[in-house]
Design an enzyme around this catalytic site. Structure first.
Site, PDB file in Angstrom:
ATOM      1  CE  LYS A 170      46.849  48.723  30.231  1.00 46.32           C
ATOM      2  NZ  LYS A 170      47.699  49.100  31.390  1.00 46.32           N
ATOM      3  CG  ASP A 176      50.391  44.631  32.334  1.00 48.35           C
ATOM      4  OD1 ASP A 176      51.273  43.866  31.863  1.00 48.35           O
ATOM      5  OD2 ASP A 176      49.800  44.384  33.394  1.00 48.35           O
TER       6      ASP A 176
END
Length: 211
Positions: A120, A138
């Protein structure tokens, strides 16, 4: 959810915010990298409060290394998990100096090899600092993608792969920012603000709220 609806959703989000960006404060790829590492399980507002004090003093790998772990902690102690984050940031700075000429590598595998950097974080840096069409999923993006029907998946990796597959090329660079902002301010977790949502008529969420 079909591609016609997906394109209309993204078109509306783009028209409302043509040039989206992260809410983390940064002025270089290195500052962005550090801010994103610090943002894990923390708010952007909280990270910005810390980096507003840190970056004027230390905003290069060498400067942060000079602070040392304990010195760095003094600047980030208001952020959750600051002990582990301080260790990771120092290790990351050392690797950047020793292996990358003190520059943030524009390379996924090199980024993911840095302590405190996962997929991420690498996606955020590649997208925001270097303009890659990567999509960092997220909790906000996971929720919005599943709730609206834009890209359903059982975990963040499934949602990322689905988004990469269904989001048209023209939207890929910015879709991460549109979805995270939408999840942060409109499609919030407990009670989505459906009445204030510009894509409410396209959304496939069955339990819509009036607020």
């Amino acid at each position: 959810m079909n591609q016609i609806k997906r394109k209309e959703i993204l078109t509306r989000l783009r028209d409302d915010n043509p040039h989206p960006t992260t809410e983390l404060n940064y002025s270089s790829p290195f500052e962005l990298l550090i801010a994103v590492i610090l943002s894990a399980q923390a708010t952007d507002v909280g990270v910005n409060k810390a980096t507003t004090k840190l970056f004027p003093i230390a905003n290069t790998p060498e400067d942060i290394l000079a602070l040392g772990v304990e010195g760095l902690k003094d600047y980030i102690k208001t952020i959750g998990l600051f002990n582990a984050k301080a260790e990771n940031v120092i290790k990351t700075c050392r690797i950047l100096v020793e292996q990358h000429g003190s520059q943030v590598p524009e390379n996924r595998s090199a980024l993911e090899a840095l302590p405190g950097v996962g997929r991420k974080t690498a996606n955020v840096v590649l997208n925001t600092a270097f303009g890659w069409p990567t999509i960092a999923v997220d909790t906000h993006i996971f929720r919005v993608s599943n709730r609206t029907g834009l890209a359903k998946g059982k975990n963040v990796n499934e949602v990322e792969q689905k988004l990469l597959k269904v989001v048209p090329k023209e939207f890929k660079v910015d879709v991460h920012h549109w979805l995270i902002l939408h999840g942060r301010y409109i499609c919030v977790a407990r009670k989505p603000r459906c009445g204030a949502c510009l894509i409410e008529d396209l959304c496939e969420f069955k339990e819509k709220a009036d607020t």
